[in-house]
Enzyme design. Structure first.
Site, PDB file in Angstrom:
ATOM      1  N   ASP A   1       0.810  -1.221   0.000  1.00 25.93           N
ATOM      2  CA  ASP A   1       0.000   0.000   0.000  1.00 25.93           C
ATOM      3  C   ASP A   1       0.845   1.274   0.000  1.00 25.93           C
ATOM      4  O   ASP A   1       0.698   2.134   0.866  1.00 25.93           O
ATOM      5  CB  ASP A   1      -0.936   0.013   1.217  1.00 25.93           C
ATOM      6  CG  ASP A   1      -1.729  -1.266   1.363  1.00 25.93           C
ATOM      7  OD1 ASP A   1      -2.221  -1.776   0.340  1.00 25.93           O
ATOM      8  OD2 ASP A   1      -1.856  -1.776   2.495  1.00 25.93           O
TER       9      ASP A   1
ATOM     10  N   GLU B   1     -11.143   0.948  -3.757  1.00 26.69           N
ATOM     11  CA  GLU B   1     -10.462   1.448  -2.565  1.00 26.69           C
ATOM     12  C   GLU B   1      -9.137   2.089  -2.958  1.00 26.69           C
ATOM     13  O   GLU B   1      -8.810   2.213  -4.136  1.00 26.69           O
ATOM     14  CB  GLU B   1     -10.231   0.293  -1.576  1.00 26.69           C
ATOM     15  CG  GLU B   1      -9.434  -0.847  -2.169  1.00 26.69           C
ATOM     16  CD  GLU B   1      -9.470  -2.129  -1.345  1.00 26.69           C
ATOM     17  OE1 GLU B   1     -10.375  -2.279  -0.518  1.00 26.69           O
ATOM     18  OE2 GLU B   1      -8.588  -2.979  -1.561  1.00 26.69           O
TER      19      GLU B   1
END
Length: 518
Positions: free
Chosen positions: A18, A181
């Site tokens: 991420d 997302e």
């Protein structure tokens, strides 16, 4: 532009998922998820986008964040780093254990600020916005926004980012793929570009983009979507998504994004890592990542001066503080470890709880970065009561790990234990051995791990081998829904419940990577 040098993806190897990136002058800074590990939110630095060095963590004090009872793969999810008017901001979701008694949210957003990228950062304040993957966008008029899932959702913030000023508004829901997302907003040439991860964080992950002349839309999807996705199931780089763009000081554009390297099948034992690929803006105002070919295995480097970083594969524990490659599994008990009680050693006092419990303290680990490596530690340990043990661990979670070391059971012996999806098994053990100074070694070859010990560091005795270590991966225990980290290797000490507190003194730890292809 690119140079004549090449690099191999991923650029930040091991459990660095991420990624969020910024540039300040000629320096690049990145943050990554840390989940249950502490200190929390890894901060890395580079000057060439290829060589990265972990320089600190956003949350380093137990007083700032208590995740000592957090479930595996909960805690700090995808953070974001930004820079505005001389201040570094880090936004991060705190994924709680769930709707427990007395709690009304599963997630809240943490906001931290600092004047230096490595910190120290301010004590986190909480924004009560219940979702994941926040990022920070500042519009041309100076207005601050929280950009958050689902899809690309905007929440207006106060100028100090300490207060929520509006209800969430989803401005782009994505292309229709599941799990929209990891959103970011980028403004360029009069357009707002909404960048979104879709498809879930496993195989089939991807990045899509849309744009609008107005922040709140409507947004037009890119005709080149997905702009990043691995479509070759046999390629060595998989699970690509959750990316962010950065522009170099020379005007070139690049994207960092997460990826995974399969290990003998679709098992990513190293977890999700950070990759890098070039970005080209098209004449019609869209962008392509790696010309739309998906992730690269070998790529030409950015046209930036090469900037090598220190290799920290050996730690002699001579410093008064732990190096930034080390993390504890959850909050440590700082009264039960020391680098100064016996100078030149890391001392861990045996604790009451084993590695299969969240209560366990002071399991100290660092990222596995290679499918082929050897790790060795030199330990001095003098157990005398049944249950006392210390040694080496290959650790993924409370339900999946291997530990190997000295165990006292009517005398000291070497024991190799695996926890495979919650089933704990003694794989191998020796008869009584000599306590005191011992070298412990794990040799990892893809999914095989061999464990041995030595009294002099030269003559080794093999205790056991585990041929199938696929359980040390995101995919290894399919019945566990949240498995988002990666395998770590490190050291531990506990007392097996006998209540004793004796020191385990680790003289040094060495991680030896072996040459391998991606």
């Amino acid at each position: 532009m690119i140079s004549n040098r090449t690099y191999r993806n991923p650029v930040h190897r091991g459990f660095y998922p991420d990624p969020s990136i910024i540039r300040v002058g000629e320096d690049y800074y990145m943050v990554n998820s840390t989940f249950q590990y502490f200190p929390a939110i890894a901060i890395s630095h580079s000057r060439d986008l290829v060589h990265w060095e972990t320089i600190g963590y956003a949350i380093t004090s137990n007083d700032y964040l208590d995740i000592s009872d957090i479930y595996d793969s909960h805690g700090i999810w995808a953070p974001d780093i930004s820079y505005h008017d001389g201040v570094f901001y880090i936004f991060a979701p705190l994924r709680l254990n769930g709707l427990e008694p007395g709690k009304t949210v599963m997630r809240r957003q943490l906001v931290m600020k600092a004047v230096r990228p490595e910190g120290p950062y301010s004590k986190p304040i909480c924004l009560e916005v219940d979702d994941i993957d926040p990022s920070h966008f500042v519009d041309d008029d100076g207005s601050h926004y929280l950009v958050i899932a689902p899809g690309v959702t905007l929440v207006k913030l106060s100028d100090d980012c300490d207060r929520v000023l509006s209800e969430p508004v989803t401005v782009w829901a994505g292309t229709g793929e599941r799990c929209p997302e990891g959103p970011h907003i980028l403004k360029k040439d009069g357009y707002y570009y909404a960048i979104l991860a879709e498809g879930g964080t496993g195989y089939g992950h991807r990045i899509s983009v849309a744009r609008s002349k107005h922040l709140y839309g409507p947004y037009e999807p890119s005709p080149y979507n997905p702009v990043m996705m691995q479509k070759d199931p046999n390629a060595k780089i998989q699970r690509t998504g959750h990316g962010k763009l950065v522009q170099t000081q020379k005007g070139d554009w690049w994207m960092v994004y997460l990826c995974g390297r399969p290990n003998q099948g679709n098992f990513t034992t190293l977890g999700r890592e950070t990759a890098l690929d070039p970005v080209r803006w098209t004449e019609d105002g869209w962008f392509l990542v790696n010309e739309g070919r998906g992730p690269s295995e070998i790529q030409y480097a950015p046209n930036l001066p090469e900037h090598l970083v220190p290799v920290r594969d050996f730690d002699d524990f001579d410093s008064s503080s732990l190096g930034p490659d080390w993390q504890f599994v959850r909050n440590p008990d700082n009264s039960a470890w020391s680098l100064t009680e016996r100078p030149g050693y890391l001392r861990i006092w045996t604790g009451d709880w084993d590695l299969n419990l969240r209560k366990a303290k002071n399991t100290l680990v660092r990222r596995e970065k290679d499918h082929r490596y050897t790790a060795i530690t030199k330990l001095e340990f003098h157990p005398s009561r049944n249950g006392e043990e210390a040694g080496l661990t290959c650790y993924y979670s409370t339900t999946t790990y291997i530990k190997f070391g000295i165990v006292y059971e009517d005398g000291p012996r070497m024991r190799l234990i695996e926890n495979r999806g919650g089933v704990v098994t003694v794989v191998a053990e020796t008869e009584t051995v000599s306590a005191g100074v011992v070298y412990l070694r794990v040799q990892t070859r893809s999914q095989t791990r061999m464990f041995s010990y030595s009294y002099d560091g030269e003559q080794w005795t093999t205790v056991g081998q585990i041929d199938d270590c696929t359980f040390l991966s995101d995919e290894g225990v399919p019945q566990e829904r949240k498995r988002h980290t990666g395998t770590m290797v490190g050291i531990y000490a506990n007392n097996g419940g006998c209540g004793s507190r004796i020191p385990a003194d680790f003289d040094w730890f060495r991680y030896i990577p072996e040459d391998e292809e991606v």
